[in-house]
Design a protein around this motif. Structure first.
Motif, mmCIF file in Angstrom:
data_model
loop_
_atom_site.group_PDB
_atom_site.id
_atom_site.type_symbol
_atom_site.label_atom_id
_atom_site.label_comp_id
_atom_site.label_asym_id
_atom_site.label_seq_id
_atom_site.Cartn_x
_atom_site.Cartn_y
_atom_site.Cartn_z
ATOM 1 N N MET A 119 0.827 -1.201 0.000
ATOM 2 C CA MET A 119 0.000 0.000 0.000
ATOM 3 C C MET A 119 0.862 1.252 0.000
ATOM 4 O O MET A 119 0.631 2.208 -0.734
ATOM 5 N N ASN A 120 1.919 1.238 0.812
ATOM 6 C CA ASN A 120 2.843 2.368 0.875
ATOM 7 C C ASN A 120 3.553 2.552 -0.455
ATOM 8 O O ASN A 120 3.708 3.665 -0.952
ATOM 9 N N ASP A 121 3.985 1.425 -1.044
ATOM 10 C CA ASP A 121 4.680 1.502 -2.326
ATOM 11 C C ASP A 121 3.787 2.085 -3.408
ATOM 12 O O ASP A 121 4.225 2.892 -4.231
ATOM 13 N N SER A 122 2.516 1.675 -3.394
ATOM 14 C CA SER A 122 1.603 2.133 -4.437
ATOM 15 C C SER A 122 1.397 3.637 -4.386
ATOM 16 O O SER A 122 1.128 4.271 -5.405
ATOM 17 N N LEU A 123 1.527 4.220 -3.215
ATOM 18 C CA LEU A 123 1.373 5.672 -3.074
ATOM 19 C C LEU A 123 2.565 6.424 -3.644
ATOM 20 O O LEU A 123 2.489 7.625 -3.883
ATOM 21 N N HIS A 124 3.689 5.719 -3.813
ATOM 22 C CA HIS A 124 4.910 6.346 -4.310
ATOM 23 C C HIS A 124 5.302 5.814 -5.681
ATOM 24 O O HIS A 124 6.438 5.982 -6.112
ATOM 25 N N GLU A 125 4.360 5.152 -6.357
ATOM 26 C CA GLU A 125 4.648 4.605 -7.674
ATOM 27 C C GLU A 125 3.874 5.369 -8.746
ATOM 28 O O GLU A 125 2.765 5.833 -8.516
ATOM 29 N N LYS A 126 4.477 5.472 -9.908
ATOM 30 C CA LYS A 126 3.797 6.114 -11.029
ATOM 31 C C LYS A 126 4.424 5.620 -12.327
ATOM 32 O O LYS A 126 5.532 5.102 -12.345
ATOM 33 N N MET A 127 3.686 5.799 -13.410
ATOM 34 C CA MET A 127 4.181 5.423 -14.730
ATOM 35 C C MET A 127 5.059 6.543 -15.270
ATOM 36 O O MET A 127 4.677 7.714 -15.244
ATOM 37 N N GLU A 128 6.242 6.169 -15.731
ATOM 38 C CA GLU A 128 7.213 7.136 -16.246
ATOM 39 C C GLU A 128 7.479 6.830 -17.714
ATOM 40 O O GLU A 128 7.544 5.676 -18.122
ATOM 41 N N GLU A 129 7.634 7.879 -18.513
ATOM 42 C CA GLU A 129 7.884 7.681 -19.946
ATOM 43 C C GLU A 129 9.327 7.238 -20.192
ATOM 44 O O GLU A 129 10.249 7.687 -19.512
ATOM 45 N N ILE A 130 9.498 6.338 -21.177
ATOM 46 C CA ILE A 130 10.832 5.908 -21.611
ATOM 47 C C ILE A 130 11.042 6.435 -23.020
ATOM 48 O O ILE A 130 10.253 6.155 -23.926
ATOM 49 N N GLU A 131 12.084 7.202 -23.207
ATOM 50 C CA GLU A 131 12.350 7.761 -24.527
ATOM 51 C C GLU A 131 12.743 6.666 -25.508
ATOM 52 O O GLU A 131 13.489 5.748 -25.173
ATOM 53 N N ALA A 132 12.233 6.774 -26.739
ATOM 54 C CA ALA A 132 12.611 5.832 -27.789
ATOM 55 C C ALA A 132 13.990 6.182 -28.321
ATOM 56 O O ALA A 132 14.458 7.311 -28.174
ATOM 57 N N GLU A 133 14.638 5.197 -28.912
ATOM 58 C CA GLU A 133 15.942 5.461 -29.524
ATOM 59 C C GLU A 133 15.727 6.268 -30.800
ATOM 60 O O GLU A 133 14.975 5.874 -31.689
ATOM 61 N N ARG A 134 16.390 7.404 -30.877
ATOM 62 C CA ARG A 134 16.219 8.308 -32.011
ATOM 63 C C ARG A 134 16.875 7.708 -33.253
ATOM 64 O O ARG A 134 17.930 7.084 -33.182
ATOM 65 N N GLY A 135 16.228 7.897 -34.402
ATOM 66 C CA GLY A 135 16.752 7.367 -35.657
ATOM 67 C C GLY A 135 18.070 8.007 -36.045
ATOM 68 O O GLY A 135 18.444 9.079 -35.559
ATOM 69 N N THR A 136 18.769 7.361 -36.952
ATOM 70 C CA THR A 136 20.079 7.832 -37.423
ATOM 71 C C THR A 136 19.922 8.591 -38.731
ATOM 72 O O THR A 136 19.105 8.222 -39.580
ATOM 73 N N ILE A 137 20.701 9.652 -38.902
ATOM 74 C CA ILE A 137 20.737 10.398 -40.163
ATOM 75 C C ILE A 137 21.981 9.944 -40.927
ATOM 76 O O ILE A 137 23.111 10.042 -40.421
ATOM 77 N N TYR A 138 21.774 9.441 -42.152
ATOM 78 C CA TYR A 138 22.863 8.925 -42.983
ATOM 79 C C TYR A 138 23.140 9.848 -44.172
ATOM 80 O O TYR A 138 22.249 10.566 -44.637
ATOM 81 N N SER A 139 24.357 9.783 -44.674
ATOM 82 C CA SER A 139 24.676 10.418 -45.949
ATOM 83 C C SER A 139 24.269 9.463 -47.061
ATOM 84 O O SER A 139 23.961 8.291 -46.813
ATOM 85 N N GLU A 140 24.284 9.941 -48.311
ATOM 86 C CA GLU A 140 23.883 9.083 -49.424
ATOM 87 C C GLU A 140 24.873 7.934 -49.614
ATOM 88 O O GLU A 140 24.508 6.856 -50.099
ATOM 89 N N ASP A 141 26.141 8.154 -49.223
ATOM 90 C CA ASP A 141 27.141 7.090 -49.356
ATOM 91 C C ASP A 141 27.203 6.201 -48.115
ATOM 92 O O ASP A 141 28.175 5.471 -47.912
ATOM 93 N N GLY A 142 26.169 6.253 -47.261
ATOM 94 C CA GLY A 142 26.040 5.304 -46.166
ATOM 95 C C GLY A 142 26.774 5.642 -44.890
ATOM 96 O O GLY A 142 26.833 4.825 -43.962
ATOM 97 N N GLU A 143 27.317 6.858 -44.775
ATOM 98 C CA GLU A 143 28.026 7.263 -43.563
ATOM 99 C C GLU A 143 27.052 7.864 -42.556
ATOM 100 O O GLU A 143 26.095 8.547 -42.928
ATOM 101 N N MET A 144 27.291 7.617 -41.269
ATOM 102 C CA MET A 144 26.439 8.185 -40.210
ATOM 103 C C MET A 144 26.783 9.654 -39.993
ATOM 104 O O MET A 144 27.923 9.985 -39.690
ATOM 105 N N LEU A 145 25.806 10.513 -40.149
ATOM 106 C CA LEU A 145 26.012 11.940 -39.923
ATOM 107 C C LEU A 145 25.559 12.355 -38.527
ATOM 108 O O LEU A 145 26.103 13.287 -37.944
ATOM 109 N N SER A 146 24.545 11.678 -38.007
ATOM 110 C CA SER A 146 24.064 11.939 -36.654
ATOM 111 C C SER A 146 23.405 10.664 -36.140
ATOM 112 O O SER A 146 22.563 10.085 -36.817
ATOM 113 N N THR A 147 23.813 10.231 -34.941
ATOM 114 C CA THR A 147 23.282 8.985 -34.406
ATOM 115 C C THR A 147 23.178 9.068 -32.894
ATOM 116 O O THR A 147 23.743 9.974 -32.271
#
Length: 360
Positions: free
Chosen positions: A43-71
């Protein structure tokens, strides 16, 4: 004697009543702790519990020749729950048996403290019973993988008390290359560039997990069963070619320095397709160095005399004129739609007929 007996009788009765009440309190306390304890703790735990958001992994930006520009790369903060049942059972036997070897491996991997220093830190945390003891910050993925093989840690969270808190940080592997065009994904600050334009695709969908708040407002994940996994963001493939981009930036930097320019930009377009293969922006900083500080290439401005080239090329392409065609300069004054356009350059007004090449 009657009075004395009456007083003693009252004292005895009061004593018995107090004793009975004390026994009742002790029995009730024992009952609450041993029989109802699990219910009240939950009961005590439930009063101190809540749902928290988890950030998704952000996509990668690639160059046309397949190099990672931002990841995005994962980074871990490591905490220990010294109150974990598996760590406390048998008077902490498991903790004591692994303490020395764990301290040695931590010192050998991270090299920020000696074995003895790690040993003392772990002992202090265990003795204090800290439920969310901060051990390490900003651990990279490779070191985190090694950490999971260490004594005690490899036994799992319930037996070791080790709690990883993961967050993703944004990294530009090529650093300054197309820096402003790629843009930035920053906390508590406005995104720019491609990171802003395609933000809805890159960021994915956030997940959720159940956490329990303890002293100091620290949130501890409760159980993986109460977790909704995030949906990772989409990757973006640009038309930028890293090789052409590098050449373009070096050429622009050379011209900027030689002319001591305040700012400048260079764009390379593949004429056949219209693809932008490189886009460079440089501005002069207060310290005298140049940096991709602003997207000058995309700043609206009047084309000025540079647009004369577009006009001439269009006429040559449509074969309306040739470079040797004669043009009447009309004295440097031209009336169009009721407005007089005046040439900014002084020239011999008697020489009105010139070739298209000369006029340009």
């Amino acid at each position: 004697m009657e009075v004395k007996r009456d007083i003693l009788w009252r004292v005895y009765v009061s004593y018995i009543v107090v004793a009975v009440i004390c026994v009742a309190i002790l029995v009730k306390a024992f009952y609450i702790q041993q029989v109802e304890g699990k219910y009240w703790r939950s009961m005590n735990d439930s009063l101190h519990e809540k749902m928290e958001e988890i950030e998704a992994e952000r996509g990668t930006i690639y160059s046309e020749d397949g190099e990672m520009l931002s990841t995005s790369i994962p980074q871990f903060d490591i905490y220990i729950d010294f109150g974990a049942d598996g760590l406390r059972e048998n008077n902490g036997k498991r903790f004591q048996e692994n303490l020395d070897s764990l301290s040695y491996d931590l010192a050998n991997l991270f090299k920020d403290r000696s074995k003895n220093a790690y040993r003392e830190i772990l002992k202090q945390g265990y003795n204090s019973g800290d439920r969310y003891f901060p051990l390490l910050k900003k651990v990279n993925f490779g070191d985190y993988e090694e950490l999971n093989k260490f004594p005690l840690v490899r036994l799992g969270r319930n037996k070791s008390g080790f709690i990883p808190y993961v967050r993703n940080i944004r990294l530009n592997p090529y650093q300054m290359l197309a820096y402003r065009t790629i843009g930035l994904d920053r906390e508590n600050s406005q995104k720019v560039g491609l990171e802003e334009t395609y933000d809805t695709l890159l960021k994915g969908r956030t997940g959720k997990r159940l956490v329990r708040y303890i002293a100091g407002g620290i949130a501890i994940p409760v159980d993986d069963d109460y977790q909704i996994e995030p949906e990772n963001g989409k990757d973006i493939i640009t038309t930028i070619d890293t090789h052409i981009q590098d050449i373009t930036e070096n050429a622009l930097m050379s011209m900027m320095k030689s002319n001591e320019a305040q700012h400048g930009c260079a764009i390379v377009m593949e004429v056949k397709t219209g693809k932008i293969k490189a886009i460079a922006n440089l501005g002069l900083r207060p310290d005298g160095n140049y940096w991709e500080d602003f997207n000058y290439a995309m700043t609206p401005t009047e084309p000025g005399s540079t647009f004369k080239l577009v006009t001439l090329m269009s006429m040559l392409s449509d074969k309306k004129i040739s470079l040797s065609s004669m043009v009447n300069l009309e004295g440097g004054r031209w009336n169009i739609n009721g407005r007089m356009v005046i040439d900014a350059e002084e020239y011999d007004k008697t020489d009105n007929m010139v070739t298209a090449k000369r006029a340009f």
